[in-house]
Design an enzyme around this catalytic site. Structure first.
Site, PDB file in Angstrom:
ATOM      1  CE  LYS A 168      31.419  65.731 -67.483  1.00  2.97           C
ATOM      2  NZ  LYS A 168      31.412  65.157 -66.119  1.00  2.97           N
ATOM      3  CB  ILE A 169      24.779  67.517 -69.756  1.00  4.13           C
ATOM      4  CG1 ILE A 169      25.836  66.700 -70.508  1.00  4.13           C
ATOM      5  CG2 ILE A 169      23.564  67.774 -70.642  1.00  4.13           C
ATOM      6  CD1 ILE A 169      25.437  65.269 -70.826  1.00  4.13           C
ATOM      7  CG  ASP A 188      23.481  67.755 -58.501  1.00  8.79           C
ATOM      8  OD1 ASP A 188      24.081  66.977 -57.720  1.00  8.79           O
ATOM      9  OD2 ASP A 188      23.736  67.826 -59.709  1.00  8.79           O
ATOM     10  CB  CYS A 219      20.612  62.996 -62.294  1.00  5.22           C
ATOM     11  SG  CYS A 219      19.005  62.257 -62.571  1.00  5.22           S
ATOM     12  CB  THR A 246      18.791  64.405 -73.244  1.00  4.43           C
ATOM     13  OG1 THR A 246      19.193  65.302 -72.207  1.00  4.43           O
ATOM     14  CG2 THR A 246      17.816  65.087 -74.171  1.00  4.43           C
ATOM     15  CB  SER A 247      19.755  61.703 -68.360  1.00  2.96           C
ATOM     16  OG  SER A 247      20.955  61.608 -67.663  1.00  2.96           O
ATOM     17  NE  ARG A 248      23.253  55.995 -70.020  1.00  3.64           N
ATOM     18  CZ  ARG A 248      23.903  56.838 -70.842  1.00  3.64           C
ATOM     19  NH1 ARG A 248      23.250  57.739 -71.535  1.00  3.64           N
ATOM     20  NH2 ARG A 248      25.215  56.744 -70.979  1.00  3.64           N
ATOM     21  CG  ASP A 272      18.477  61.418 -77.393  1.00  5.79           C
ATOM     22  OD1 ASP A 272      18.168  61.251 -78.594  1.00  5.79           O
ATOM     23  OD2 ASP A 272      19.645  61.256 -76.968  1.00  5.79           O
ATOM     24  CD  GLU A 277      18.573  53.904 -75.072  1.00  9.63           C
ATOM     25  OE1 GLU A 277      17.880  54.890 -74.766  1.00  9.63           O
ATOM     26  OE2 GLU A 277      19.774  53.985 -75.389  1.00  9.63           O
ATOM     27  CG  HIS A 309      21.117  57.162 -76.725  1.00 16.27           C
ATOM     28  ND1 HIS A 309      20.986  56.359 -75.633  1.00 16.27           N
ATOM     29  CD2 HIS A 309      22.095  58.050 -76.401  1.00 16.27           C
ATOM     30  CE1 HIS A 309      21.843  56.724 -74.695  1.00 16.27           C
ATOM     31  NE2 HIS A 309      22.530  57.756 -75.136  1.00 16.27           N
TER      32      HIS A 309
HETATM   33  P1  NAD Z   1      27.973  64.730 -64.674  1.00 16.23           P
HETATM   34  O1  NAD Z   1      28.558  63.614 -63.882  1.00 16.23           O
HETATM   35  O2  NAD Z   1      28.838  65.877 -65.046  1.00 16.23           O
HETATM   36  O3  NAD Z   1      26.692  65.331 -63.907  1.00 16.23           O
HETATM   37  C1  NAD Z   1      25.722  64.526 -63.293  1.00 16.23           C
HETATM   38  C2  NAD Z   1      25.123  65.329 -62.151  1.00 16.23           C
HETATM   39  O4  NAD Z   1      24.078  64.534 -61.562  1.00 16.23           O
HETATM   40  C3  NAD Z   1      26.127  65.651 -61.019  1.00 16.23           C
HETATM   41  O5  NAD Z   1      26.073  67.017 -60.695  1.00 16.23           O
HETATM   42  C4  NAD Z   1      25.688  64.769 -59.880  1.00 16.23           C
HETATM   43  O6  NAD Z   1      25.942  65.357 -58.600  1.00 16.23           O
HETATM   44  C5  NAD Z   1      24.198  64.670 -60.149  1.00 16.23           C
HETATM   45  N1  NAD Z   1      23.580  63.542 -59.440  1.00 16.23           N
HETATM   46  C6  NAD Z   1      24.130  62.356 -59.088  1.00 16.23           C
HETATM   47  N2  NAD Z   1      23.230  61.619 -58.417  1.00 16.23           N
HETATM   48  C7  NAD Z   1      22.098  62.355 -58.348  1.00 16.23           C
HETATM   49  C8  NAD Z   1      20.830  62.130 -57.757  1.00 16.23           C
HETATM   50  N3  NAD Z   1      20.553  61.001 -57.082  1.00 16.23           N
HETATM   51  N4  NAD Z   1      19.908  63.111 -57.886  1.00 16.23           N
HETATM   52  C9  NAD Z   1      20.181  64.270 -58.537  1.00 16.23           C
HETATM   53  N5  NAD Z   1      21.375  64.537 -59.109  1.00 16.23           N
HETATM   54  C10 NAD Z   1      22.322  63.588 -59.006  1.00 16.23           C
HETATM   55  O7  NAD Z   1      27.352  64.043 -65.949  1.00 16.23           O
HETATM   56  P2  NAD Z   1      27.007  64.745 -67.355  1.00 16.23           P
HETATM   57  O8  NAD Z   1      28.184  64.677 -68.251  1.00 16.23           O
HETATM   58  O9  NAD Z   1      26.321  66.030 -67.108  1.00 16.23           O
HETATM   59  O10 NAD Z   1      25.950  63.679 -67.951  1.00 16.23           O
HETATM   60  C11 NAD Z   1      24.700  63.460 -67.305  1.00 16.23           C
HETATM   61  C12 NAD Z   1      24.075  62.220 -67.898  1.00 16.23           C
HETATM   62  O11 NAD Z   1      23.745  62.453 -69.282  1.00 16.23           O
HETATM   63  C13 NAD Z   1      25.005  60.991 -67.961  1.00 16.23           C
HETATM   64  O12 NAD Z   1      24.977  60.272 -66.744  1.00 16.23           O
HETATM   65  C14 NAD Z   1      24.431  60.180 -69.089  1.00 16.23           C
HETATM   66  O13 NAD Z   1      23.513  59.257 -68.558  1.00 16.23           O
HETATM   67  C15 NAD Z   1      23.666  61.213 -69.934  1.00 16.23           C
HETATM   68  N6  NAD Z   1      24.207  61.366 -71.292  1.00 16.23           N
HETATM   69  C16 NAD Z   1      23.369  61.190 -72.345  1.00 16.23           C
HETATM   70  C17 NAD Z   1      23.837  61.339 -73.647  1.00 16.23           C
HETATM   71  C18 NAD Z   1      22.931  61.194 -74.849  1.00 16.23           C
HETATM   72  O14 NAD Z   1      23.419  61.077 -75.985  1.00 16.23           O
HETATM   73  N7  NAD Z   1      21.617  61.201 -74.688  1.00 16.23           N
HETATM   74  C19 NAD Z   1      25.178  61.646 -73.866  1.00 16.23           C
HETATM   75  C20 NAD Z   1      26.014  61.840 -72.750  1.00 16.23           C
HETATM   76  C21 NAD Z   1      25.523  61.682 -71.466  1.00 16.23           C
END
Ligand code: NAD
Length: 347
Positions: A168-169, A188, A219, A246-248, A272, A277, A309
């Site tokens: 999604k992001i 991906d 991811c 901005t993920s983890r 982020d 953290e 974050h």
């Molecule tokens: P999502 O589940 O819609 O998308 C994640 C994508 O990563 C999927 O397309 C999945 O197939 C892919 N993926 C899974 N395993 C993988 C791998 N080993 N290698 C490559 N790609 C892989 O999730 P999203 O809503 O897009 O969110 C992504 C991440 O953003 C979340 O997991 C979360 O950690 C992070 N996030 C951060 C914040 C923030 O405030 N900084 C807020 C929301 C989410």
């Protein structure tokens, strides 16, 4: 125990909720939405970990956020205290032992998409700020320093952005960065046919590292993606690469990135999220001595930009988080399940 038999609705009229890591924005938004539900709710300032989990005594729902640690030892305590549901008010669930929760008859729900736009837009903000140095220009101009030395940026137009994780992001981020005229390549584990049809080229990680001027991580954190950005990945990247996370936090091996910054292989780092953290973010530590030497080292680089974050933190996202969390709790307590429930096979 199956998920349908976890709780009998006639025994619990209203779920009693204990909210951990409760900051003002959580208290305000949850109280507002709770006007509709009138659930008994208590807000606890501490984050959840094994020393604070017992605060959940007498509650059947615990509501937690990104830096609460709901590991096996915490779930043991929650089970003893007869908690029935862990309601994550975030999308990522790497901080919950899902298998242990299942085994203990405790449901886990999350908010899968409160605002992917918020995170994608913040990602772009980090890129633009690192590149055009708005943060430095802001302070300079306020101090009467109108010189341009040190503020040189580059055109995003024509550069290659490598996106790891096109969910999604990632997808929204791709749309935004394409708007600047960047070429996008992506990796991906489960590529999206829709994105492919829209011209996004999927490549393997080695090619993504070799060709990208900007690498953005979207991811989830899993066993496979832990330290995906490590010494070897960095050595395969272009000189002067920009890395954005901005993920983890644990997607990046901080020690390896520090070496990459020192050698100038990494030209820009925007994060982020940070590996350790939990001990820092969401608190005002301005009068404290920071004990995390790696974090302090990161702060010394002129080409590193850290936000704490806050990528999710928009009015729309905060409202969605509160609304979806209450909806999840209601569904779970009325029907024994929720469409946002996480099961071991979702990991
Ligand atoms: P999502 O589940 O819609 O998308 C994640 C994508 O990563 C999927 O397309 C999945 O197939 C892919 N993926 C899974 N395993 C993988 C791998 N080993 N290698 C490559 N790609 C892989 O999730 P999203 O809503 O897009 O969110 C992504 C991440 O953003 C979340 O997991 C979360 O950690 C992070 N996030 C951060 C914040 C923030 O405030 N900084 C807020 C929301 C989410």
């Amino acid at each position: 125990m199956t998920s349908n038999s976890k709780i009998s609705p006639d025994k619990v009229s209203k779920p009693k909720i204990a909210v951990f890591s409760a900051k003002n924005w959580v208290i305000n938004s949850f109280n507002e939405v709770n006007k509709k539900y009138l659930y008994p709710i208590s807000f606890f300032e501490p984050r959840m970990y094994n020393k604070t989990a017992a605060l959940a005594k007498d509650y059947n729902v615990v509501c937690v956020f990104v830096n609460d640690s709901v590991d096996a030892s915490v779930i043991e305590i929650l089970k003893k205290e007869k908690v029935k549901l862990i309601a994550l008010r975030c999308a990522g669930f790497n901080n919950v032992d899902i298998d242990k929760a299942k085994e203990s008859g405790i449901g886990v729900v999350r908010v899968p998409a409160y605002s992917p736009h918020a995170v994608a837009e913040h990602t772009l903000g980090l890129i633009l700020t690192l590149n055009r140095k708005f943060h430095k220009a802001y302070s300079r101009v306020r101090e009467g320093n109108f010189a341009l030395d040190g503020l040189l940026g580059f055109d995003l137009h024509g550069k290659t952005a490598g996106v790891i994780g096109t969910g999604k992001i990632g997808q929204i981020f791709i749309g935004l960065i394409k708007g600047f005229g960047c070429e996008v390549i992506a990796y991906d584990k489960f590529p999206s046919e829709d994105l492919r049809a829209n011209g996004v080229k999927y490549v393997d990680l080695q090619e993504l590292y070799a060709k990208s001027d900007i690498i953005s991580l979207h991811c989830p954190l899993t066993y496979e993606t832990f330290h995906i950005i490590n010494e070897y990945a960095i050595s395969a990247m272009k000189q002067n690469v920009m890395i954005i996370n901005t993920s983890r936090g644990p997607l990046i091996d901080t020690a390896a990135v520090i070496e990459g910054l020192k050698s100038r292989k990494i030209g820009y780092l925007g994060i982020d999220v940070y590996e350790e953290e939990e001990a820092l973010f969401f608190e005002d530590l301005s009068e404290k001595v920071i004990q995390d030497d790696q974090f302090v080292r990161l702060e010394t680089f002129p080409n590193v930009l850290i936000t704490a974050h806050q990528a999710f933190f928009t009015a729309e996202a905060v409202k969605n988080i509160a609304e979806t969390t209450f909806q999840n709790i209601k569904e779970f307590f009325e029907t024994g399940k929720s469409e946002n429930e996480i099961h071991p096979h979702n990991k």
